[in-house]
Design an enzyme around this catalytic site. Structure first.
Site, PDB file in Angstrom:
ATOM      1  N   HIS A 178       0.864  -1.202   0.000  1.00  0.00           N
ATOM      2  CA  HIS A 178       0.000   0.000   0.000  1.00  0.00           C
ATOM      3  C   HIS A 178       0.889   1.237   0.000  1.00  0.00           C
ATOM      4  CE1 HIS A 178      -3.444   2.476   0.626  1.00  0.00           C
ATOM      5  NE2 HIS A 178      -3.720   2.225   1.892  1.00  0.00           N
ATOM      6  N   HIS A 236      -2.314  -2.517  -9.464  1.00  0.00           N
ATOM      7  CA  HIS A 236      -3.279  -1.825  -8.592  1.00  0.00           C
ATOM      8  C   HIS A 236      -4.540  -2.667  -8.509  1.00  0.00           C
ATOM      9  CE1 HIS A 236      -5.819   1.322  -6.926  1.00  0.00           C
ATOM     10  NE2 HIS A 236      -4.689   1.925  -6.594  1.00  0.00           N
ATOM     11  N   ASP A 276       2.710   5.404  -6.829  1.00  0.00           N
ATOM     12  CA  ASP A 276       3.963   5.345  -6.058  1.00  0.00           C
ATOM     13  C   ASP A 276       5.203   5.218  -6.920  1.00  0.00           C
ATOM     14  OD1 ASP A 276       1.885   3.598  -3.982  1.00  0.00           O
ATOM     15  OD2 ASP A 276       2.946   5.385  -3.312  1.00  0.00           O
TER      16      ASP A 276
HETATM   17  C1  SDX Z   1      -1.422   2.059  -3.358  1.00  0.00           C
HETATM   18  O1  SDX Z   1      -6.172   0.748  -3.105  1.00  0.00           O
HETATM   19  C2  SDX Z   1      -5.666   1.871  -3.409  1.00  0.00           C
HETATM   20  O2  SDX Z   1      -6.322   2.720  -3.956  1.00  0.00           O
HETATM   21  C3  SDX Z   1      -4.190   2.036  -3.009  1.00  0.00           C
HETATM   22  C4  SDX Z   1      -3.567   3.342  -3.447  1.00  0.00           C
HETATM   23  C5  SDX Z   1      -4.169   4.516  -2.733  1.00  0.00           C
HETATM   24  O3  SDX Z   1      -4.025   5.646  -3.254  1.00  0.00           O
HETATM   25  O4  SDX Z   1      -4.667   4.344  -1.587  1.00  0.00           O
HETATM   26  O5  SDX Z   1      -3.713   3.509  -4.837  1.00  0.00           O
HETATM   27  C6  SDX Z   1      -2.078   3.357  -3.093  1.00  0.00           C
HETATM   28  O6  SDX Z   1      -1.384   1.236  -2.483  1.00  0.00           O
HETATM   29  C7  SDX Z   1      -0.881   1.787  -4.734  1.00  0.00           C
HETATM   30  C8  SDX Z   1      -0.319   0.332  -4.867  1.00  0.00           C
HETATM   31  C9  SDX Z   1       1.110   0.365  -4.321  1.00  0.00           C
HETATM   32  N1  SDX Z   1       1.648  -0.995  -4.203  1.00  0.00           N
HETATM   33  C10 SDX Z   1       2.623  -1.432  -5.020  1.00  0.00           C
HETATM   34  O7  SDX Z   1       3.122  -0.785  -5.940  1.00  0.00           O
HETATM   35  C11 SDX Z   1       3.167  -2.807  -4.650  1.00  0.00           C
HETATM   36  C12 SDX Z   1       3.255  -3.688  -5.916  1.00  0.00           C
HETATM   37  N2  SDX Z   1       1.906  -3.983  -6.366  1.00  0.00           N
HETATM   38  C13 SDX Z   1       1.306  -5.243  -5.942  1.00  0.00           C
HETATM   39  O8  SDX Z   1       1.646  -5.618  -4.634  1.00  0.00           O
HETATM   40  C14 SDX Z   1      -0.159  -5.374  -6.347  1.00  0.00           C
HETATM   41  O9  SDX Z   1      -0.255  -4.938  -7.632  1.00  0.00           O
HETATM   42  C15 SDX Z   1      -1.222  -4.658  -5.519  1.00  0.00           C
HETATM   43  C16 SDX Z   1      -1.131  -5.009  -4.066  1.00  0.00           C
HETATM   44  C17 SDX Z   1      -1.100  -3.187  -5.675  1.00  0.00           C
HETATM   45  C18 SDX Z   1      -2.561  -5.110  -6.064  1.00  0.00           C
HETATM   46  O10 SDX Z   1      -2.702  -6.418  -5.721  1.00  0.00           O
HETATM   47  P1  SDX Z   1      -4.019  -7.217  -6.175  1.00  0.00           P
HETATM   48  O11 SDX Z   1      -5.082  -6.381  -6.750  1.00  0.00           O
HETATM   49  O12 SDX Z   1      -4.368  -8.095  -5.019  1.00  0.00           O
HETATM   50  O13 SDX Z   1      -3.519  -7.972  -7.384  1.00  0.00           O
HETATM   51  P2  SDX Z   1      -2.984  -9.392  -7.286  1.00  0.00           P
HETATM   52  O14 SDX Z   1      -1.981  -9.440  -6.188  1.00  0.00           O
HETATM   53  O15 SDX Z   1      -4.145 -10.315  -7.239  1.00  0.00           O
HETATM   54  O16 SDX Z   1      -2.218  -9.508  -8.675  1.00  0.00           O
HETATM   55  C19 SDX Z   1      -2.907  -9.987  -9.805  1.00  0.00           C
HETATM   56  C20 SDX Z   1      -1.815 -10.727 -10.563  1.00  0.00           C
HETATM   57  C21 SDX Z   1      -1.116 -11.761  -9.687  1.00  0.00           C
HETATM   58  O17 SDX Z   1      -0.705 -12.810 -10.540  1.00  0.00           O
HETATM   59  P3  SDX Z   1      -1.628 -14.163 -10.560  1.00  0.00           P
HETATM   60  O18 SDX Z   1      -1.874 -14.559  -9.142  1.00  0.00           O
HETATM   61  O19 SDX Z   1      -2.929 -13.724 -11.261  1.00  0.00           O
HETATM   62  O20 SDX Z   1      -0.820 -15.136 -11.365  1.00  0.00           O
HETATM   63  O21 SDX Z   1      -0.809  -9.794 -10.978  1.00  0.00           O
HETATM   64  C22 SDX Z   1       0.425 -10.135 -10.362  1.00  0.00           C
HETATM   65  C23 SDX Z   1       0.119 -11.058  -9.195  1.00  0.00           C
HETATM   66  O22 SDX Z   1       1.202 -11.953  -9.005  1.00  0.00           O
HETATM   67  N3  SDX Z   1       1.001  -8.869  -9.883  1.00  0.00           N
HETATM   68  C24 SDX Z   1       2.279  -8.528 -10.001  1.00  0.00           C
HETATM   69  C25 SDX Z   1       2.364  -7.226  -9.462  1.00  0.00           C
HETATM   70  N4  SDX Z   1       1.158  -6.839  -9.023  1.00  0.00           N
HETATM   71  C26 SDX Z   1       0.310  -7.862  -9.277  1.00  0.00           C
HETATM   72  N5  SDX Z   1       3.349  -9.195 -10.496  1.00  0.00           N
HETATM   73  C27 SDX Z   1       4.523  -8.528 -10.454  1.00  0.00           C
HETATM   74  N6  SDX Z   1       4.695  -7.280  -9.967  1.00  0.00           N
HETATM   75  C28 SDX Z   1       3.637  -6.598  -9.464  1.00  0.00           C
HETATM   76  N7  SDX Z   1       3.796  -5.365  -8.988  1.00  0.00           N
END
Ligand code: SDX
Length: 429
Positions: free
Chosen positions: A265, A306, A364
């Site tokens: 996050h 996201h 971010d």
């Molecule tokens: C913020 O919610 C908000 O609005 C948050 C925010 C706000 O203003 O409040 O926008 C701020 O938190 C932005 C996000 C910052 N976080 C990151 O940058 C960390 C990296 N991102 C990931 O951890 C992830 O993308 C999330 C946590 C942001 C989203 O996770 P989800 O929606 O639960 O997605 P997921 O984990 O289910 O991913 C879907 C797929 C997965 O693969 P499969 O299980 O389908 O095979 O995409 C892959 C994940 O492995 N994936 C990634 C990835 N993000 C998702 N693979 C590699 N790198 C990534 N960054």
């Protein structure tokens, strides 16, 4: 008359009719509240398909990459407004006129100082404590100083708590930084603008007058606007849940700060910089991309992906432009980081895996490069995110407090042991 959906439950001859509720924009929602009476729950870990509340503050369209605050597009606000004006908008629902804006700014300025006793809290922390650990502590402790205005049923108490939190977060954030480098705390200067005052408290020293570069103050203000609110994200949902129990607003915001800290996050901006520094140069990008795609590797490309945006994050686009402006103004070593980030974005966005998973840079991805260029240490990045998001958290808290609400109490799918009797020690294996 709302549309209905029919649910055929096992053991019932007649379908259960549930209301399909429509908002002014975005997804319709099925009102599943009647399910409790049927003794059945919905199951939605991570609340991917769950609307936890009704709100009028922020609207996000993840497919179109749209973010509206009270209907105003984020890029228009970032390019034309100020953070305090966006605070007024989020809290009150309308842009302020000249008199309302002046009154709001003067009110916030009236609350920028913290009680002198709070300075003592810092001495309890090691100098190298993570500033988010300090913020969790000191923001929650603020409630100890305002026993006269903690009646959450009193609208005046709610309003003054909101003003105090918005006004004091920059002061406390700058105190975290000053404490970590052993420099004296700087008092706020109320003749300065909100972001200018923050940079003054961060980088000013008592022994000389240092002007804050207006371009950097404007960039900071834009960063605060871009992080101000984002619908029912993890930390905002945490604030609402804490508020639903009747906890005081300072405790609720402290709860939001703890939820924001996680690298998935708000901690992502710090994690992006650490990742770019570890990556070093563009030659290593492919290795990191391969790790991000490897199912057996927990590594994620920080700053990408996201929960809601399955297209570009509109904030990232504005942030990229701001990054360019600041680096043009400042130049210096951040250029390499920015070049590396641009290359990483290009490579990731042309990679099949990222395209298929709809992973784009989020808010971010670039913010950390700007913050670093402004001279802010990486450990302070999430503190700045918390400072900016305080108005979003408190606006949602006010919206909930001003309406009708119940204590939040999710249920579960229980898969543990069913009833069994206690086994005395001498009977155990
Ligand atoms: C913020 O919610 C908000 O609005 C948050 C925010 C706000 O203003 O409040 O926008 C701020 O938190 C932005 C996000 C910052 N976080 C990151 O940058 C960390 C990296 N991102 C990931 O951890 C992830 O993308 C999330 C946590 C942001 C989203 O996770 P989800 O929606 O639960 O997605 P997921 O984990 O289910 O991913 C879907 C797929 C997965 O693969 P499969 O299980 O389908 O095979 O995409 C892959 C994940 O492995 N994936 C990634 C990835 N993000 C998702 N693979 C590699 N790198 C990534 N960054």
């Amino acid at each position: 008359m709302s549309d209905k959906v029919k649910l055929h439950l096992p053991g019932s001859t007649e379908p259960l009719e549930l209301d399909l509720l429509k908002g002014t924009a975005g997804q319709d929602v099925i009102n599943v509240q009647p399910l409790a009476a049927k003794n059945i729950f919905t199951f939605d870990p991570g609340f991917v398909s769950t609307a936890s509340c009704e709100s009028k503050i922020t609207y996000i369209d993840g497919e179109q990459g749209i973010l509206l605050h009270r209907g105003y597009p984020i890029d228009q606000l970032a390019n034309n407004s100020t953070y305090l004006e966006v605070c007024y908008l989020l809290m009150n629902g309308e842009l302020p006129n000249k008199a309302q804006s002046a009154e709001f700014d003067a009110t916030i300025n009236n609350h920028t100082m913290v009680h002198e006793q709070i300075r003592n809290f810092f001495n309890g922390f090691p100098r190298n404590a993570h500033p988010m650990a300090v913020m969790c502590g000191v923001v929650g402790a603020l409630s100890a100083f305002y026993h006269d205005s903690l009646d959450i049923k009193n609208p005046e108490h709610r309003e003054i708590a909101a003003f105090r939190l918005i006004a004091k977060m920059p002061t406390l954030a700058a105190m975290c930084y000053k404490y970590s480098i052993g420099q004296p705390f700087m008092y706020p200067q109320n003749n300065l603008g909100y972001s200018e005052n923050f940079l003054h408290m961060m980088f000013g020293v008592p022994c000389e007058n240092r002007e804050v570069n207006p371009i950097l103050a404007k960039a900071m203000d834009k960063i605060l606007i871009l992080h101000a609110d984002h619908e029912q994200n993890a930390s905002t949902s945490t604030v609402r849940l804490a508020g639903s129990s009747g906890a005081n607003p300072f405790a609720c915001i402290a709860a939001g700060i703890t939820a924001l800290w996680g690298p998935a996050h708000g901690g992502a901006n710090e994690a992006v910089l650490n990742m770019l520094n570890e990556m070093g140069n563009v030659k290593n990008v492919d290795k990191f991309i391969a790790r991000a795609k490897d199912k057996d590797d927990k590594f994620r490309l920080m700053g990408f992906g996201h929960r809601v945006y399955k297209n570009f994050d509109p904030r990232a686009s504005v942030m990229r432009e701001t990054c360019h402006e600041v680096l043009k103004e400042l130049g210096g070593s951040q250029d390499e980081l920015f070049e590396l980030a641009l290359k990483l974005e290009d490579i990731a966005r042309s990679d099949e895996y990222f395209i298929e998973k709809k992973l784009y840079p989020n808010v971010d991805f670039y913010s950390g490069i700007i913050l670093k260029a402004l001279g802010i240490p990486v450990s302070m990045f999430t503190v700045i995110f918390a400072m900016a998001r305080t108005v979003g958290w408190i606006s949602h808290w006010l919206e909930m407090m001003n309406g009708s609400y119940r204590i939040g109490r999710p249920r579960q799918l229980y898969t543990g042991e069913t009833h069994r009797d206690y086994v005395p020690m001498d009977k155990r294996k």
